[in-house]
Write an enzyme that holds these catalytic residues in place. Structure first.
Site, PDB file in Angstrom:
ATOM      1  N   ARG A  36       0.988  -1.263   0.313  1.00  0.00           N
ATOM      2  CA  ARG A  36      -0.157   0.257   0.446  1.00  0.00           C
ATOM      3  C   ARG A  36       0.613   1.669  -0.853  1.00  0.00           C
ATOM      4  O   ARG A  36       0.664   2.152  -0.486  1.00  0.00           O
ATOM      5  CB  ARG A  36      -0.660   0.215   0.848  1.00  0.00           C
ATOM      6  CG  ARG A  36      -2.247  -0.705   0.729  1.00  0.00           C
ATOM      7  CD  ARG A  36      -2.896  -0.658   2.011  1.00  0.00           C
ATOM      8  NE  ARG A  36      -4.277  -1.482   1.730  1.00  0.00           N
ATOM      9  CZ  ARG A  36      -5.285  -2.363   2.477  1.00  0.00           C
ATOM     10  NH1 ARG A  36      -5.067  -1.899   3.775  1.00  0.00           N
ATOM     11  NH2 ARG A  36      -6.263  -2.721   1.606  1.00  0.00           N
ATOM     12  N   LYS A 202     -20.570 -16.972  -0.143  1.00  0.00           N
ATOM     13  CA  LYS A 202     -21.793 -16.636   0.008  1.00  0.00           C
ATOM     14  C   LYS A 202     -22.788 -16.317  -0.397  1.00  0.00           C
ATOM     15  O   LYS A 202     -22.205 -15.155  -1.311  1.00  0.00           O
ATOM     16  CB  LYS A 202     -22.220 -16.419   1.692  1.00  0.00           C
ATOM     17  CG  LYS A 202     -21.063 -17.955   2.447  1.00  0.00           C
ATOM     18  CD  LYS A 202     -21.677 -16.836   3.767  1.00  0.00           C
ATOM     19  CE  LYS A 202     -21.404 -16.538   4.536  1.00  0.00           C
ATOM     20  NZ  LYS A 202     -21.365 -15.369   6.018  1.00  0.00           N
ATOM     21  N   GLY A 353     -11.041  -9.388  -2.669  1.00  0.00           N
ATOM     22  CA  GLY A 353      -9.418  -9.847  -2.061  1.00  0.00           C
ATOM     23  C   GLY A 353      -9.046 -10.741  -2.095  1.00  0.00           C
ATOM     24  O   GLY A 353      -7.826 -11.612  -2.951  1.00  0.00           O
ATOM     25  N   GLY A 376     -13.579  -4.265   0.724  1.00  0.00           N
ATOM     26  CA  GLY A 376     -15.357  -3.660   0.599  1.00  0.00           C
ATOM     27  C   GLY A 376     -15.660  -2.457  -0.172  1.00  0.00           C
ATOM     28  O   GLY A 376     -16.735  -2.108  -0.701  1.00  0.00           O
TER      29      GLY A 376
HETATM   30  P1  ADP Z   1     -13.567 -12.052  -2.762  1.00  0.00           P
HETATM   31  O1  ADP Z   1     -12.322 -12.100  -1.465  1.00  0.00           O
HETATM   32  O2  ADP Z   1     -12.558 -12.925  -4.037  1.00  0.00           O
HETATM   33  O3  ADP Z   1     -14.413 -11.924  -2.611  1.00  0.00           O
HETATM   34  P2  ADP Z   1     -14.937 -13.967  -0.583  1.00  0.00           P
HETATM   35  O4  ADP Z   1     -14.179 -13.545   0.085  1.00  0.00           O
HETATM   36  O5  ADP Z   1     -16.064 -14.351  -1.506  1.00  0.00           O
HETATM   37  O6  ADP Z   1     -13.782 -13.351  -2.416  1.00  0.00           O
HETATM   38  O7  ADP Z   1     -15.048 -15.899  -0.839  1.00  0.00           O
HETATM   39  C1  ADP Z   1     -13.825 -16.628  -0.640  1.00  0.00           C
HETATM   40  C2  ADP Z   1     -13.700 -17.538   0.000  1.00  0.00           C
HETATM   41  O8  ADP Z   1     -14.912 -19.179  -1.014  1.00  0.00           O
HETATM   42  C3  ADP Z   1     -12.272 -18.416   0.281  1.00  0.00           C
HETATM   43  O9  ADP Z   1     -12.310 -18.966   1.023  1.00  0.00           O
HETATM   44  C4  ADP Z   1     -13.290 -20.009  -0.724  1.00  0.00           C
HETATM   45  O10 ADP Z   1     -12.254 -21.190   0.033  1.00  0.00           O
HETATM   46  C5  ADP Z   1     -14.590 -20.011  -0.602  1.00  0.00           C
HETATM   47  N1  ADP Z   1     -15.625 -20.867  -1.654  1.00  0.00           N
HETATM   48  C6  ADP Z   1     -14.974 -21.243  -2.771  1.00  0.00           C
HETATM   49  N2  ADP Z   1     -15.704 -21.651  -2.984  1.00  0.00           N
HETATM   50  C7  ADP Z   1     -16.400 -22.633  -2.188  1.00  0.00           C
HETATM   51  C8  ADP Z   1     -16.916 -23.538  -1.897  1.00  0.00           C
HETATM   52  N3  ADP Z   1     -17.853 -24.683  -3.258  1.00  0.00           N
HETATM   53  N4  ADP Z   1     -17.350 -24.530  -1.202  1.00  0.00           N
HETATM   54  C9  ADP Z   1     -17.027 -23.255   0.654  1.00  0.00           C
HETATM   55  N5  ADP Z   1     -15.927 -22.977   0.738  1.00  0.00           N
HETATM   56  C10 ADP Z   1     -15.911 -22.278  -1.020  1.00  0.00           C
HETATM   57 MG    MG Z   2     -12.296 -11.895   0.443  1.00  0.00          MG
END
Ligand code: ADP
Ligand code: MG
Length: 396
Positions: A36, A202, A353, A376
């Site tokens: 950063r 989720k 992230g 965020g």
């Molecule tokens: P980002 O930070 O890129 O926005 P998220 O924080 O929403 O992504 O999601 C990342 C998490 O989702 C990871 O820790 C990953 O392990 C989890 N994940 C992805 N696919 C699955 C799955 N099929 N079952 C459980 N967890 C999952």
């Molecule tokens: Mg994340």
């Protein structure tokens, strides 16, 4: 309306207040990752080249009590910044008062100071985080112009961004400019076709993003844990996969609304256990065994998503396709990352992230047009929300 950028300002001989994002990870008083700080250099260097006086400030972590101050000082950041810039950065260990005002008055053109963590103002009534109008006005009184380069806090209206900008001519720094151009561009005026790829754990984390991108995108490819709630909504067996029961109805209505725009995985890598040591195999989406869980998209889905990406002019990716932290379930994420990285003539953007970390770990960082720095903030931007930190910057 277009926002002013730092190159629109006359900086010669000016006291330039600069809100940077120096919220770096620290352990035992040492900076563990200086990305950063490095990312803020172009804006700082530009101000110095223009003969401005750079007065820098940032938040670092959360500060609720006097005790929190001990390990939340920006002093180590001033030292690191000084090394990176190859010049003295004077650290001022307060956020207001005669010591700060005196240091600013002594500045010569091309000097840099960094004052203390803006959230030290939160101990007494959350003045920074609640955008206390007196505080924003006070900080604004210390400079001639304001440059906001902290995209990571743009989704919050704090005294150190919105408060100052409401009292002073302001402009986006280079980092902020890039985020507005690319993440803002996706939602406001994308070059089409726009293909969005969403994953992650989720549905509930991403509802706003899905709803907004269903409207905006020409195709919406969904993988990751959130796919299983959509499968359930289609009446499929999802075994012991991640499922949000209270979001099944929402998934149903999203599916109806999206029609053929929304593309779900056609195959999945499943296992009896959430473990990299357990056996795993690939099944098609209509045959997920009742006692297994989906942990990645399968190879046929990687192929399908790769096909859907061809011809895209803009691609935005948020969220891994599987549990990429475990090597057995990382292939879907790697495949999609490669497919996006290899596209010709498309503007490719990562907002998220974990997806950004995945792309960087895989060595694809340079293959994307833009990797957003604000978790965020980029999510809220993709949801179509107005970001107060961006909105408050002066219009051109
Ligand atoms: P980002 O930070 O890129 O926005 P998220 O924080 O929403 O992504 O999601 C990342 C998490 O989702 C990871 O820790 C990953 O392990 C989890 N994940 C992805 N696919 C699955 C799955 N099929 N079952 C459980 N967890 C999952
Ligand atoms: Mg994340």
């Amino acid at each position: 309306m277009a926002k002013k950028v730092v190159t629109d300002l006359d900086l010669n001989d000016k006291k330039v207040l600069v809100r940077v994002d120096f919220n770096v990870p620290m352990k035992d008083g040492k900076i563990t990752n200086d990305n950063r700080i490095v990312a803020a250099l172009p804006t700082i260097q530009y101000i110095l080249e223009q003969n401005g006086k750079a007065i820098l400030f940032s938040h670092l972590g959360k500060v609720k009590t006097e005790e929190d101050k001990a390990d939340k000082s920006l002093r180590p950041v001033a030292e690191r910044l000084s090394e990176l810039l190859g010049k003295e950065v004077k650290f001022v260990p307060v956020t207001r008062g005669p010591e700060l005002e005196g240091a600013i008055n002594e500045m010569k053109d091309g000097d840099v100071i960094l004052f203390e963590n803006t959230r030290f103002e939160d101990i007494d009534g959350k003045k920074e985080s609640k955008n206390d109008p007196e505080l924003g006005k006070y900080w604004a009184s210390l400079g001639d112009v304001f440059v906001n380069d902290a995209f990571g806090t743009a989704h919050r209206a704090h005294a150190s961004n919105v408060g100052i900008a409401s009292n002073l001519e302001s402009a986006a720094g280079f980092l902020m400019e890039k985020e507005i151009k690319f993440i803002g561009g996706v939602v406001d005026n994308p070059e089409r076709p726009l293909v969005a790829i969403l994953g992650g754990a989720k549905v509930s984390d991403k509802i706003g993003v899905i709803e907004n991108l269903i409207e905006k995108a020409d195709k919406l490819l969904i993988g990751g844990g959130m796919a299983y709630t959509f499968f359930k909504a289609q009446g499929k067996e999802v075994g012991i996969s991640l499922l949000e029961k209270d979001k099944i109805d929402l998934a149903k209505s999203l599916l109806e609304k999206a029609g053929d725009k929304l593309v779900l995985p056609i195959d999945n890598v499943v296992s009896h256990e959430f473990s990299n040591d357990a056996p795993f195999h690939t099944v098609d989406s209509n045959h997920i065994p009742a006692d297994e869980e989906g942990l990645d998209i399968g190879p046929a889905t990687v192929e399908l998503f790769t096909k859907e990406l061809q011809g895209a002019k803009t691609v935005v990716w948020n969220g891994p396709m599987g549990v990429f932290e475990m090597s057995n379930f990382a292939k879907g994420t790697i495949g999609v990352c490669e497919a996006i990285a290899n596209l010709d003539g498309a503007t490719t953007i990562i907002g998220g992230g974990d997806s950004a970390a995945a792309a960087m770990d895989l060595g694809y960082a340079d293959k994307f047009t833009h990797i957003s720095t604000g978790g965020g903030a980029s999510l809220e931007y993709l949801e179509g929300k107005k970001l107060p930190g961006v909105e408050s910057i002066s219009d051109k």
